[in-house]
Design a protein around this motif. Structure first.
Motif, PDB file in Angstrom:
ATOM      1  N   GLU A 182       4.778  11.176  -3.974  1.00 30.05           N
ATOM      2  CA  GLU A 182       4.309  11.288  -2.581  1.00 30.05           C
ATOM      3  C   GLU A 182       3.883   9.936  -2.033  1.00 30.05           C
ATOM      4  O   GLU A 182       4.114   9.639  -0.863  1.00 30.05           O
ATOM      5  N   ILE A 183       3.272   9.123  -2.873  1.00 31.93           N
ATOM      6  CA  ILE A 183       2.848   7.790  -2.438  1.00 31.93           C
ATOM      7  C   ILE A 183       4.059   6.940  -2.085  1.00 31.93           C
ATOM      8  O   ILE A 183       4.098   6.282  -1.051  1.00 31.93           O
ATOM      9  N   SER A 195       0.124  13.481   8.141  1.00 39.08           N
ATOM     10  CA  SER A 195      -0.318  13.564   6.742  1.00 39.08           C
ATOM     11  C   SER A 195       0.385  12.504   5.883  1.00 39.08           C
ATOM     12  O   SER A 195      -0.239  11.896   5.015  1.00 39.08           O
ATOM     13  N   ALA A 224       5.557   8.162   1.146  1.00 36.10           N
ATOM     14  CA  ALA A 224       4.706   7.821   2.281  1.00 36.10           C
ATOM     15  C   ALA A 224       4.825   6.340   2.637  1.00 36.10           C
ATOM     16  O   ALA A 224       4.938   5.982   3.810  1.00 36.10           O
ATOM     17  N   ILE A 270      -3.243  11.432  -5.792  1.00 31.70           N
ATOM     18  CA  ILE A 270      -2.025  11.949  -5.156  1.00 31.70           C
ATOM     19  C   ILE A 270      -0.850  11.601  -6.069  1.00 31.70           C
ATOM     20  O   ILE A 270      -0.808  10.494  -6.611  1.00 31.70           O
ATOM     21  N   ASP A 299      -1.205   9.207   6.745  1.00 29.08           N
ATOM     22  CA  ASP A 299      -2.534   9.112   6.141  1.00 29.08           C
ATOM     23  C   ASP A 299      -2.444   8.805   4.649  1.00 29.08           C
ATOM     24  O   ASP A 299      -3.221   8.002   4.123  1.00 29.08           O
ATOM     25  N   THR A 300      -1.482   9.428   3.973  1.00 28.63           N
ATOM     26  CA  THR A 300      -1.276   9.156   2.545  1.00 28.63           C
ATOM     27  C   THR A 300      -0.925   7.683   2.336  1.00 28.63           C
ATOM     28  O   THR A 300      -1.442   7.032   1.429  1.00 28.63           O
ATOM     29  N   LYS A 311      -4.009   5.542   2.835  1.00 30.11           N
ATOM     30  CA  LYS A 311      -4.904   5.665   1.669  1.00 30.11           C
ATOM     31  C   LYS A 311      -4.379   4.812   0.516  1.00 30.11           C
ATOM     32  O   LYS A 311      -5.147   4.142  -0.174  1.00 30.11           O
TER      33      LYS A 311
END
Length: 163
Positions: free
Chosen positions: A59-60, A21, A63, A55, A24-25, A28
């Motif tokens: 979190e970005i 996850s 990630a 998002i 994937d973030t 993206k």
């Protein structure tokens, strides 16, 4: 199917394990960044990327940090003839700097110039992290006396350090 196999290979053959996850973030965010740059002819901010993909920016950032390849501290950053500059040379260590060692030695020396009772109070207060009330209970005097003795001890230490 091919894209899935490529992703699986990249995920499974990396030196550091990162959750699917999180990865994937990051992908993206990278995709959104590239699209934004093409459309607006400039690099987007993290906030703009966050708005684009829905998002939170924290979190970005996490990630994107997670998918970075690890770097050795001994990787050369710059080389000019025989003088190579390594990653390790670019990292500062605030905890173990030379000034901290000198300061620690000076404080210990100033502490040695105090009477035993005041020395014990300073050690309990600043090295053991106890409150004046806790020190008072341990030594068997009032909190006000601890406060006076501590103030006097700090004054003595300060004058020793400034001499």
């Amino acid at each position: 199917m091919i894209i899935g196999e490529i992703r699986r290979y990249l995920r499974d053959n990396n030196s550091i394990r990162v959750s699917r996850s999180l990865r994937d973030t990051a992908y993206k965010a990278i995709y959104a960044k590239e699209n934004y740059a093409k459309q607006n002819l400039r690099e987007p901010t993290v906030n703009e990327i966050a708005e684009e993909i829905g998002i939170p920016k924290e979190e970005i950032v996490n990630a994107l940090d997670a998918i970075q390849s690890p770097v050795s501290l001994y990787d050369p950053v710059y080389s000019d003839g025989g003088d190579t500059l390594y990653v390790m040379d670019q990292i500062s260590d605030r905890k173990n700097r030379e000034e901290n060692w000198v300061e620690s030695i000076s404080l210990r020396e100033a502490l040695e110039h105090l009477p035993e009772r005041e020395k014990h109070i300073i050690e309990l207060r600043f090295y053991d992290g106890k409150t004046q009330t806790e020190v008072a209970a341990e030594i068997g005097i009032s909190q006000a006396q601890v406060s006076r003795l501590e103030k006097n001890a700090l004054k003595t230490m300060r004058s020793y350090l400034n001499a």
